[in-house]
Design an enzyme around this catalytic site. Structure first.
Site, PDB file in Angstrom:
ATOM      1  CB  SER A  62      -0.847  -0.024   1.275  1.00 50.76           C
ATOM      2  OG  SER A  62      -1.402   1.241   1.532  1.00 50.76           O
ATOM      3  CE1 TYR A  95      -3.570  -2.533   5.604  1.00 54.16           C
ATOM      4  CE2 TYR A  95      -3.103  -0.180   5.411  1.00 54.16           C
ATOM      5  CZ  TYR A  95      -3.399  -1.395   4.823  1.00 54.16           C
ATOM      6  OH  TYR A  95      -3.508  -1.475   3.462  1.00 54.16           O
ATOM      7  CE  LYS A 106      -1.276  -4.403   3.253  1.00 56.27           C
ATOM      8  NZ  LYS A 106      -1.568  -5.731   2.665  1.00 56.27           N
TER       9      LYS A 106
END
Ligand code: UD1
Length: 334
Positions: free
Chosen positions: A124, A148, A152
């Protein structure tokens, strides 16, 4: 060519499975249905007129994963299965680290055991943190602002290390900007449970009357109209990028990183006004304070993906708005 798609019934996963089947790949999907619906299996078959194999379990289950690799003759893996809600990751960091890291680690272990070396990873633009300049290039400094995002970035590092240790391994890391839109059939799309956190899912629910009004988080950013600017990308364009990534993985070794975005930034109000115009519907909104952790503007330089993968986004903001709404209307009328 047989491709294993983890999280293949989710928003981006399901669109990618359609593109793979359309391109005549054989597909095996593993999904634990923790944030997806079993109906999507039939929807994908209806859209493509093709069949695929589906297993329902958590990718962290090494024993079951090993069985799938023993049974199916898998050539490459596209790994989507992960938790993805930013706010939830702040509240439940251990759940995020455990799931989002263990899925990748387990997959890599089983892949190496079975001699499968082609891996496409769903990353992302969140790994760029708060970029100092725009547009964002792949070699910008990386940092994150929530668990989060950190999962990644950690996944990217794990995969890089696996490539260093295993000469045959090939990893393509795709950094998505803001995926919205839905398949033109209206059969699959994004349908989060509960009150949506992201902008487009919220807009569609205001438009169809389920929610009263949109809260626009801040109009005092240093952007043309003061609201946040993002690089919205149609999920079908994004899905096509995975086919190009697989082709690249087939011919290369080592780790490669690509931005998948359009290169255009649109503000919150741009998106709301376009949505209203193309769908001929009202979207009441009010301006509220900034959302903590949000950045002013974020958009990609997608040149590298064009030059090295031969991929470029083709669908514009109008199609994104039309297809997002069409999907919700179809869901309601089914
Ligand atoms: C977030 C995540 C990103 C993730 C993406 C999923 C961060 C910092 N962001 O991106 O990693 O991939 O979701 O699509 O990790 N907005 C409103 N009102 C709303 C909702 C959003 O005004 O009700 C605004 C936001 O302030 C922002 C824009 O809309 O300016 C887009 O927000 P959102 O759709 O949540 O995506 P991001 O925060 O960019």
């Amino acid at each position: 060519m047989k491709v294993l798609v983890t999280g293949g019934l989710g928003f981006i996963g399901s669109h990618t499975v359609c593109e793979l089947l359309d391109a005549n790949y054989e597909v095996v999907v593993i999904d634990d249905l923790s944030n997806s619906s079993i109906d999507v299996v039939d929807k994908i078959k209806e859209i493509t007129g093709k069949d695929f194999v589906f297993y329902q379990f958590d990718v962290c289950n090494e024993e079951k994963l090993d069985e799938v690799f023993s049974k199916e003759n898998i050539d490459s893996v596209i790994h989507f299965a992960a938790y993805k809600a930013v706010g939830e990751s702040v509240a439940k960091p251990l759940m995020y680290y455990e799931n989002n890291l263990l899925t990748t680690i387990t997959l890599c272990k089983v892949m190496l055991k079975h001699g499968v070396f082609k891996f496409v990873f769903s990353s992302s633009a969140t790994v760029y943190g708060s970029p100092k300049t725009l547009p964002i290039k792949e070699d910008f400094l990386l940092s994150t602002t929530n668990p989060y995002g950190t999962t990644k970035l950690m996944n990217e590092k794990i995969l890089e290390d696996v490539c260093v240790a295993n000469d045959n391994f090939s990893v393509i890391i795709l950094r998505y900007f803001n995926p919205i839109g839905a398949h033109s059939s209206g059969l699959i799309g994004e349908n989060p449970t509960g009150i949506p956190n992201n902008l487009m899912p919220y807009i569609v629910r205001v438009a169809d009357g389920e929610l009263k009004e949109l809260s626009v988080f801040g109009n005092d950013y240093d952007t043309p109209d003061g609201t946040g600017v993002r690089d919205y990308i149609h999920v079908v364009d994004l899905a096509k990028g995975h086919i190009k990534a697989l082709e690249k993985a087939a011919n290369t070794k080592g780790t490669r990183f690509y931005n998948l975005g359009t290169g255009h930034g649109y503000s919150v109000l741009d998106l709301v006004e376009t949505f209203k115009r193309v769908n001929n519907v009202d979207v009441p909104y009010k301006i509220v304070g900034r959302r903590p952790g949000d950045i002013a503007a974020c958009y990609a330089d997608p040149t590298k993906a064009y030059e090295e993968l031969g991929w470029k986004a083709t669908l514009g903001i109008e199609e994104m708005c039309k297809d997002s709404y069409n999907f919700i209307l179809k869901q309601k009328n089914k």
